[in-house]
Design a protein around this motif. Structure first.
Motif, PDB file in Angstrom:
ATOM      1  N   ARG A 148      -5.551  46.686 -65.903  1.00  0.00           N
ATOM      2  CA  ARG A 148      -5.184  45.810 -64.684  1.00  0.00           C
ATOM      3  C   ARG A 148      -4.647  46.759 -63.555  1.00  0.00           C
ATOM      4  O   ARG A 148      -4.943  46.417 -62.341  1.00  0.00           O
ATOM      5  N   LEU A 149      -3.476  47.515 -63.873  1.00  0.00           N
ATOM      6  CA  LEU A 149      -2.960  48.566 -62.847  1.00  0.00           C
ATOM      7  C   LEU A 149      -4.005  49.339 -62.316  1.00  0.00           C
ATOM      8  O   LEU A 149      -3.934  49.324 -60.980  1.00  0.00           O
TER       9      LEU A 149
ATOM     10  N   ASP B 278      -5.967  47.151 -59.824  1.00  0.00           N
ATOM     11  CA  ASP B 278      -5.287  46.537 -58.597  1.00  0.00           C
ATOM     12  C   ASP B 278      -5.365  47.561 -57.669  1.00  0.00           C
ATOM     13  O   ASP B 278      -5.478  47.667 -56.462  1.00  0.00           O
ATOM     14  N   GLN B 279      -5.009  49.028 -58.300  1.00  0.00           N
ATOM     15  CA  GLN B 279      -4.862  50.196 -57.358  1.00  0.00           C
ATOM     16  C   GLN B 279      -6.252  50.289 -56.602  1.00  0.00           C
ATOM     17  O   GLN B 279      -6.277  50.711 -55.491  1.00  0.00           O
TER      18      GLN B 279
ATOM     19  N   PHE C  95      -6.922  47.921 -53.803  1.00  0.00           N
ATOM     20  CA  PHE C  95      -6.004  48.209 -52.697  1.00  0.00           C
ATOM     21  C   PHE C  95      -6.765  49.181 -51.981  1.00  0.00           C
ATOM     22  O   PHE C  95      -6.786  49.171 -50.613  1.00  0.00           O
TER      23      PHE C  95
ATOM     24  N   GLN D 241      -8.647  49.095 -47.806  1.00  0.00           N
ATOM     25  CA  GLN D 241      -7.920  49.946 -46.707  1.00  0.00           C
ATOM     26  C   GLN D 241      -9.148  50.025 -45.630  1.00  0.00           C
ATOM     27  O   GLN D 241      -8.837  50.580 -44.575  1.00  0.00           O
TER      28      GLN D 241
ATOM     29  N   ASP E 128      -8.073  59.536 -50.367  1.00  0.00           N
ATOM     30  CA  ASP E 128      -7.119  58.612 -51.158  1.00  0.00           C
ATOM     31  C   ASP E 128      -7.142  59.090 -52.766  1.00  0.00           C
ATOM     32  O   ASP E 128      -8.006  59.867 -53.029  1.00  0.00           O
ATOM     33  N   GLU E 129      -5.985  59.035 -53.299  1.00  0.00           N
ATOM     34  CA  GLU E 129      -6.182  59.260 -54.603  1.00  0.00           C
ATOM     35  C   GLU E 129      -6.114  57.861 -55.405  1.00  0.00           C
ATOM     36  O   GLU E 129      -5.241  57.082 -55.128  1.00  0.00           O
TER      37      GLU E 129
ATOM     38  N   ASN F 256      -5.136  56.680 -58.900  1.00  0.00           N
ATOM     39  CA  ASN F 256      -4.454  57.333 -59.984  1.00  0.00           C
ATOM     40  C   ASN F 256      -4.916  56.487 -61.345  1.00  0.00           C
ATOM     41  O   ASN F 256      -4.239  55.909 -62.035  1.00  0.00           O
TER      42      ASN F 256
ATOM     43  N   GLN G 201      -2.984  57.550 -47.705  1.00  0.00           N
ATOM     44  CA  GLN G 201      -2.224  56.854 -48.538  1.00  0.00           C
ATOM     45  C   GLN G 201      -2.191  57.502 -49.902  1.00  0.00           C
ATOM     46  O   GLN G 201      -3.215  58.307 -50.388  1.00  0.00           O
TER      47      GLN G 201
ATOM     48  N   SER H 262       0.824  53.119 -53.872  1.00  0.00           N
ATOM     49  CA  SER H 262      -0.093  52.304 -54.684  1.00  0.00           C
ATOM     50  C   SER H 262       0.239  51.864 -55.892  1.00  0.00           C
ATOM     51  O   SER H 262       0.422  50.601 -56.163  1.00  0.00           O
TER      52      SER H 262
ATOM     53  N   SER I 270       1.579  48.114 -57.762  1.00  0.00           N
ATOM     54  CA  SER I 270       1.382  47.784 -58.959  1.00  0.00           C
ATOM     55  C   SER I 270       2.562  47.584 -59.857  1.00  0.00           C
ATOM     56  O   SER I 270       2.641  46.591 -60.653  1.00  0.00           O
TER      57      SER I 270
END
Lengths: 577, 438
Positions: A20-21, A24-25, A28, A32, A123-124, A126, B70, B75, B79
């Motif tokens: 999920r994390l 979500d990232q 996001f 952008q 962007d990264e 992660n 970003q 980010s 979360s």
């Protein structure tokens, strides 16, 4: 396949949170760049991405077209060419590069050199950890081993450290950390640095202990042919990202099927850790049971039939489907590993592990090469010979290398150079003092630098001490003793009773002793770099151990650790590259 | 997940502000630690601060201002918020405080501090490190924190700002940094520089291998052959020099053989032998050019001599090819040798059981198979092979020689009644002169 279950064993942590994390990232980041967008994805990322955010979700966030890009080094350049072409054509588009799991300065440099830095946003994402199953986590970094162990590039050290930090922040602080290996030590230090200002979570931690182990601490295990079911599936069909593709010969149709292999597959979860000799019997028994269940239909009245169709049929059909797939896979295994060849291969491997009839082994390897049986297997055998015997005799090395090059291609002299660098395939050294190049360069620089030069020249590899280790840790059970594979008594069953995986044995011992005390001789033979740290005070009932293999692990090791876990009432979560 | 207000999003997406990190430990912001603790335990109720336009310029490490970036911590922050159950506002508030006063200090940082900033993904500047001493301090510091990404970043800077002689010299004493540099050059395809570096280090064999490796990028066989020729003088190890010579010779000949096959259109061109290994080429040759004189490149004899193929390997390959073509006569000749008395005798450097395996795979007729089974030395092995391939006569004769009555009886049951072999067993069993052991 009944095993005693520990009644009070804690459940495994819920790893779906990690997914999920990550999702979500990603969302996001996608947001952008509002509006319709085309997504170009590195081929290696396709499967992991699919587990996190499938096409539907991507489309929900205005992803229009998806493209798979095959060649990684060219990826960035292809991108910069595209951007520059647009510039020339006067076309305006917005570009974003999402690096995962992290962005490297070297990549930014390429963007700069190609004149597109500033024209694109970077962007990264992660995305450090992908849960593959209840007890398996993956870093999804296939280049980890090569970069770190062959090239000596430490770029993934902080990545691994960050993955640990992520786990700790989500699942609570670890109380103890053990490890062995140069990379393990660096990862630990890096992680510790990252955690320095971390908030102390007071929640109950889910992982008690962490064990970090470098792949090169135990090269022997990945070189042995696998004989547990999941290992065989991997060796023959290649399990990627928790799934496998079965071809027409397995599915008995003209189509290939891609199947997820995890604990959700009820048939698979019962046979995955089993020695292959047990699998067929189990599958045919299950097939019989299935037939019986189906046959219940006869003699059913309408009411019963309705109930049957509503409740049971779906489950039975599902089981039927899975069963036929696995039976098909087993049959395919039998055919591919035509009995005689496979038996001889295993016999040779076992002899090498034992240190028995080495000359015969060498003859077998030579014939294996002459017959052009398999490029990879021939090389595996050569490496196994080298590691167990501390290098090949010079005449053997040169002769076998020459024959290998004749059989499989002369360009493989590059392969041999790499393997020598890794310490996987070496010549026994006569013990030289000063080599020619050292003396040459020695004339140019002073002594201190010459000493350092030697280090720079020498491979990252360490001396293998397999025989001594094997004896000390009793890795190879005495031959002649009966080993009942149906009721395995120790982890050696994953290699038909011939060998206990070194890595797993180390883990077992260190956890038993809560450290390395009493294992000084062993650690010396493994070239040191061991450590054990108490991070925080113990809290109660912690039975979950995280084992992190830096550089990958085999399904055999996973099965062995599951066995160990069942024995000790602990759960092992395995993390691999 | 509690989300920030839309205008906050815009604020954060603007190019000016570098995202906040939890891990910041700059001395100047010790207040932050207190804020963090407060935020973690209870909800802080603060009045909305005025927007601080503090004119912070976001500077990249090459000194140019950049587009919006970003970075990770923000980010992840969002979360984690869902997990930590805290109001986004509080964090944004804390972030604003943090950013106050940041930025222009970049030029006052020491190498150690700079590396710390790089580790935390914050803006930094390497350009200010102009003295050699500073540059080396920077490099050593990056090595000390084990981070390959940082080590490479510093090396990229040093590559731009130091002459290669100086850089090479300094790298010689720093093997971790050296490895990273070599890897970087490899990835960037800087062949020329790599070769010079290897030379400077005295790693001549590695240099030769690196250059040789380039052949893999050449698709056209003619060009590849020419390239391989140019590799011949390189300082390989003695063994490798021979291998590379073979590689060149092999490809050169493969090209000729292919061309000939094309011209004469004699053989079905199912597969090309270009770039195939030596043994595969030999197999092809035994298949299509068997018996040709040693003078031609395509003859098996020529290939055998040129590439110094062992007798064992040669026989194995020739056997495979001729058996596939079912040329049993050729197979036979492979094993014939004349002993010193002038008698023909069969000899094989590979075990005859292996020969039988290969013949059987190619559906050799039973009489051919039997001939070779009979040549197997070890009686146990001979028997097991005979049993496996149903060479009845041999089995029967072996049991007869072993005087094993019981086995004969058992074996008889496997045979068809009235077949010659069945009858043969019957005769033996009825033979009163044989002293059976059971």
């Amino acid at each position: 396949m009944a095993h005693t279950e520990w009644k009070d064993a804690p459940g495994l942590p819920d790893f779906s949170l990690l997914k999920r994390l990550a999702r979500d990232q990603l969302i996001f980041l996608l947001e952008q760049l509002p509006g319709k967008k085309d997504l170009f994805i590195d081929a290696d990322l396709m499967s992991p991405l699919d587990r996190i955010a499938n096409v539907t979700i991507l489309k929900q966030h205005e992803v229009d077209k998806l493209y798979k890009v095959e060649l990684k080094p060219i990826f960035v350049l292809m991108f910069t060419d595209l951007v520059n072409a647009d510039k020339v054509a006067g076309r305006f588009r917005r570009y974003k590069i999402i690096f995962t799991p992290q962005k490297f300065y070297a990549c930014e440099t390429v963007l700069e050199e190609q004149g597109v830095y500033g024209d694109v946003t970077t962007d990264e994402w992660n995305f450090y950890i992908l849960p593959l199953d209840d007890d398996i986590l993956s870093l999804e970094l296939p280049e980890f081993f090569r970069d770190n162990f062959l090239e000596g590039d430490q770029r993934w050290v902080t990545t691994a450290g960050s993955a640990l930090r992520l786990l700790q922040s989500v699942y609570g602080s670890f109380s103890k950390v053990y490890g062995i290996g140069r990379c393990a030590k660096m990862v630990y230090e890096s992680w510790r640095e990252l955690m320095e200002d971390g908030e102390q979570r007071t929640r109950q931690p889910e992982f008690a202990k962490v064990f970090l182990v470098d792949r090169d601490v135990d090269f022997v295990t990945p070189l042995c042919s696998q004989v547990v079911y999941e290992g065989l599936v991997d060796d023959l069909f290649r399990i990627k990202c928790g799934s496998v593709e079965f071809g027409p010969d397995v599915t008995s149709s003209d189509k290939s099927i891609k199947v997820m292999l995890n604990s959700q597959d009820k048939v698979f979860s019962e046979i995955r850790n089993e020695h292959f000799s047990n699998v067929f019997g189990f599958l045919s028994q299950k097939a019989k049971n299935l037939q019986t269940a189906y046959d219940k239909r006869r003699g059913m009245d309408i009411q019963q039939m309705k109930a049957f169709v509503a409740d049971e049929l779906k489950g039975l059909k599902q089981e039927h489907r899975l069963l036929s797939l696995h039976i098909g896979a087993s049959e395919s295994m039998m055919k591919k590993k035509t009995k005689q060849d496979f038996q001889e291969l295993l016999k040779t491997e076992h002899s090498l592990l034992e240190g028995f009839e080495i000359r015969e082994c060498i003859t077998y390897i030579e014939e294996h090469i002459n017959r052009q049986v398999s490029m990879i297997d021939s090389l595996r055998l050569l490496c196994l010979l080298s590691i167990t015997e501390n290098g090949l005799l010079s005449k053997d090395y040169r002769s076998l290398k020459a024959q290998y090059l004749q059989s499989y291609g002369i360009e493989h002299l590059l392969t041999f150079a790499n393997l020598r660098q890794l310490g996987l395939l070496e010549e026994q050294q006569a013990g030289e003092t000063l080599t020619v190049m050292e003396s040459k360069v020695g004339k140019l620089v002073n002594d201190k630098t010459v000493g350092k030069l030697t280090d720079a020249f020498s491979s990252l590899a360490k001396k293998s001490n397999f025989r001594a280790l094997s004896k000390r840790l009793a890795l190879v059970p005495k031959s002649g003793e009966e080993y009942d594979l149906r009721v395995p008594r120790d982890m050696a069953y994953v290699f038909s009773g011939a060998y206990i995986p070194l890595s797993c044995k180390l883990i077992e011992q260190v956890l038993e002793r809560d450290g390395w005390t009493g294992m000084e001789e062993v650690t010396r033979m493994l070239n040191g770099q061991e450590f054990a740290v108490t991070a925080r005070s113990k809290t109660d009932a912690q039975r979950i151990v995280l084992v992190m293999f830096l550089g990958g692990c085999t399904f055999s090791e996973i099965s062995a650790l599951r066995f160990l876990g069942k024995e000790r009432g602990t759960y092992y979560v395995k993390q691999m590259e | 997940v509690s989300r920030a207000k839309p205008e906050d999003d815009e604020y954060w997406n603007s190019s000016k502000f570098k995202a906040f990190t939890f891990d910041d430990d700059d001395d100047e912001f010790s207040r932050l630690k207190e804020s963090k603790r407060a935020v973690n335990s209870i909800l802080v109720d603060d009045d909305d601060d005025e927007e601080e336009e503090d004119g912070v310029e976001r500077v990249s490490w090459s000194g140019e201002p950049v587009g919006s970036v970003q970075s990770f911590p923000y980010s992840l922050l969002l979360s984690l918020l869902s997990v930590l159950h805290l109001d986004a506002h509080q964090f944004l508030f804390v972030c604003r405080h943090l950013l106050v006063g940041e930025g222009n200090r970049l030029h006052d940082l020491s190498p150690e501090e700079t590396v710390r900033r790089m580790q935390k993904g914050r803006a930094f500047s390497l350009e200010k490190f102009r003295s050699l001493q500073d540059k080396l301090l920077l490099l050593d510091e990056a090595v000390a924190v084990y981070d390959g990404n940082l080590i490479t970043a510093v090396l990229i800077y040093l590559k731009k700002s130091l002459s290669k002689e100086i850089l090479f010299r300094e790298l010689m004493a720093r093997d971790v940094a050296l490895r990273h540099y070599v890897h970087y050059l490899k990835e960037m395809g800087e062949q020329k520089l790599l070769v010079e570096l290897m030379k400077a280090l005295g790693r001549t064999e590695d240099m030769a291998l690196m250059q040789y490796k380039e052949h893999l990028n050449i698709k056209d066989e003619g060009q590849r052959r020419d390239f391989l020729k140019s590799c011949l003088g390189l300082p390989f190890s003695q063994d490798d020099a021979t291998h590379v010579q073979d590689h060149y010779t092999l490809l050169e000949r493969q090209i000729i053989i292919e061309a000939d096959a094309e011209i004469f259109k004699k053989f079905p061109r199912k597969a090309s032998i270009l770039n195939m290994p030596i043994i595969t080429t030999l197999y092809y040759s035994c298949f299509y050019h068997y018996g040709e004189s040693e003078g031609t490149y395509s003859s098996p004899e020529n290939i055998r001599k040129t590439f110094r193929i062992s007798e064992k390997q040669y026989i194995l390959t020739a056997l495979g090819a001729r058996a596939k073509l079912k040329s049993w006569f050729d197979v036979d000749s492979l094993f014939n040798t004349k002993n010193w008395l002038g008698y023909t005798k069969k000899r094989s450097p590979i075990g005859f059981h292996r020969v039988v395996d290969i013949l059987q795979k190619n559906s050799a007729p039973v009489n051919v198979l039997q001939e070779y089974v009979n040549l197997i030395d070890s009686p146990e092995l001979k028997l097991s092979v005979a049993l496996k391939y149903k060479c009845h006569d041999i089995v029967i004769n072996t049991y007869r020689d072993l005087k094993d009555r019981q086995e004969l009886v058992v074996y008889r049951e496997k045979l068809e009644r009235d077949s010659p072999e069945y009858r043969k067993i019957q005769e033996l069993l009825n033979n009163v002169q044989i002293r059976w052991k059971n």
